[in-house]
Design a protein around this motif. Structure first.
Motif, PDB file in Angstrom:
ATOM      1  N   HIS A  23       0.858  -1.185   0.000  1.00 49.50           N
ATOM      2  CA  HIS A  23       0.000   0.000   0.000  1.00 49.50           C
ATOM      3  C   HIS A  23       0.894   1.234   0.000  1.00 49.50           C
ATOM      4  O   HIS A  23       1.745   1.394   0.865  1.00 49.50           O
ATOM      5  N   GLU A  24       0.678   2.088  -0.997  1.00 50.53           N
ATOM      6  CA  GLU A  24       1.489   3.283  -1.158  1.00 50.53           C
ATOM      7  C   GLU A  24       0.664   4.516  -0.787  1.00 50.53           C
ATOM      8  O   GLU A  24      -0.454   4.698  -1.266  1.00 50.53           O
ATOM      9  N   TYR A  25       1.243   5.363   0.056  1.00 51.31           N
ATOM     10  CA  TYR A  25       0.587   6.587   0.515  1.00 51.31           C
ATOM     11  C   TYR A  25       1.438   7.788   0.150  1.00 51.31           C
ATOM     12  O   TYR A  25       2.658   7.685   0.026  1.00 51.31           O
ATOM     13  N   THR A  26       0.786   8.941   0.019  1.00 49.10           N
ATOM     14  CA  THR A  26       1.494  10.202  -0.163  1.00 49.10           C
ATOM     15  C   THR A  26       1.134  11.116   1.001  1.00 49.10           C
ATOM     16  O   THR A  26       0.025  11.052   1.542  1.00 49.10           O
ATOM     17  N   TRP A  63      -1.618  10.871   5.822  1.00 52.34           N
ATOM     18  CA  TRP A  63      -1.289  10.092   4.630  1.00 52.34           C
ATOM     19  C   TRP A  63      -2.545   9.772   3.845  1.00 52.34           C
ATOM     20  O   TRP A  63      -3.589   9.480   4.421  1.00 52.34           O
ATOM     21  N   SER A  64      -2.431   9.807   2.526  1.00 51.85           N
ATOM     22  CA  SER A  64      -3.548   9.500   1.635  1.00 51.85           C
ATOM     23  C   SER A  64      -3.134   8.340   0.722  1.00 51.85           C
ATOM     24  O   SER A  64      -2.060   8.391   0.102  1.00 51.85           O
ATOM     25  N   LEU A  65      -3.978   7.332   0.625  1.00 52.44           N
ATOM     26  CA  LEU A  65      -3.672   6.167  -0.204  1.00 52.44           C
ATOM     27  C   LEU A  65      -3.567   6.563  -1.671  1.00 52.44           C
ATOM     28  O   LEU A  65      -4.449   7.236  -2.212  1.00 52.44           O
ATOM     29  N   GLU A  90       6.977  -0.785   7.296  1.00 47.40           N
ATOM     30  CA  GLU A  90       6.886   0.455   6.517  1.00 47.40           C
ATOM     31  C   GLU A  90       8.242   0.855   5.961  1.00 47.40           C
ATOM     32  O   GLU A  90       9.285   0.556   6.556  1.00 47.40           O
ATOM     33  N   ARG A 127       6.535   9.799   0.265  1.00 45.48           N
ATOM     34  CA  ARG A 127       5.844   8.517   0.058  1.00 45.48           C
ATOM     35  C   ARG A 127       6.062   7.594   1.245  1.00 45.48           C
ATOM     36  O   ARG A 127       7.133   7.571   1.845  1.00 45.48           O
TER      37      ARG A 127
END
Length: 189
Positions: free
Chosen positions: A88-91, A97-99, A137, A143
């Protein structure tokens, strides 16, 4: 005697593969114990369902069904059996954090995790069978990459895309009984 009530595509136009995995075991990257996998078509189906299924021919796979009474009994807080096979990558955003995505392959993530950036020729794209503990993580500037275990409610939210399907099934169950209402599905490639 069973009757077709409404075509699923009229209520659910999406392609929620996580939901398909959770409900029916199709493309189950998130690692759920499916609720109703590979049951086949019910022994008794309406003529309309049989005709539609037959029209799909060899492109139809994984036919199954689930009853309203079964759906009502689901523990939607139940976690998947395994962690998601996708990272799962978030910014970073102002509030945390937003997916961004869930991917089976990301060269950027591979570099951060110290893996080969190019997939091995002829191998399935992925992280080489790597299994990291839940919650692992990696940070790369703005990111965040995380290993997660999803819950049924994460992929079939109460107010999400499946709500119209459940609402129709619930209305039919109020008239005919939960044991007499079911969702019949199959998939294509």
């Amino acid at each position: 005697m069973w009757s077709g009530a409404i075509d699923l595509e009229l209520l659910y136009p999406g392609r929620g593969y996580d939901a398909f995995g959770c409900l029916f075991g199709v493309r189950d990257y998130a690692g759920f114990a499916p609720l109703a996998a590979e049951r086949g078509l019910p022994a008794l189906v309406s003529d309309a369902v049989r005709t539609e299924f037959d029209a799909w021919g060899a492109t139809a796979h994984s036919p199954s069904w689930i009853g309203w009474d079964e759906l009502k009994a689901v523990d939607w807080t139940e976690p998947a059996v395994t962690t998601d096979r996708r990272i799962h990558e978030y910014t970073a955003v102002d509030s945390g954090w937003s997916l961004v995505s869930k991917a089976v392959w990301s060269p950027r993530f591979a570099a951060v995790a110290g893996l080969p950036v190019e997939p091995v020729a002829g191998a399935l794209v992925g992280y080489g069978g790597e299994e990291w503990p839940e919650g692992t993580e990696w940070r790369d500037g703005e990111r965040l990459y995380r290993v997660e275990r999803m819950r049924r409610r994460d992929v079939v939210p109460a107010e999400g895309e499946w709500k119209p399907v459940w609402s129709v099934m619930e209305a039919l169950a109020a008239v005919h009984g939960g044991e007499n209402v079911r969702l019949t599905v199959w998939f294509d490639n």
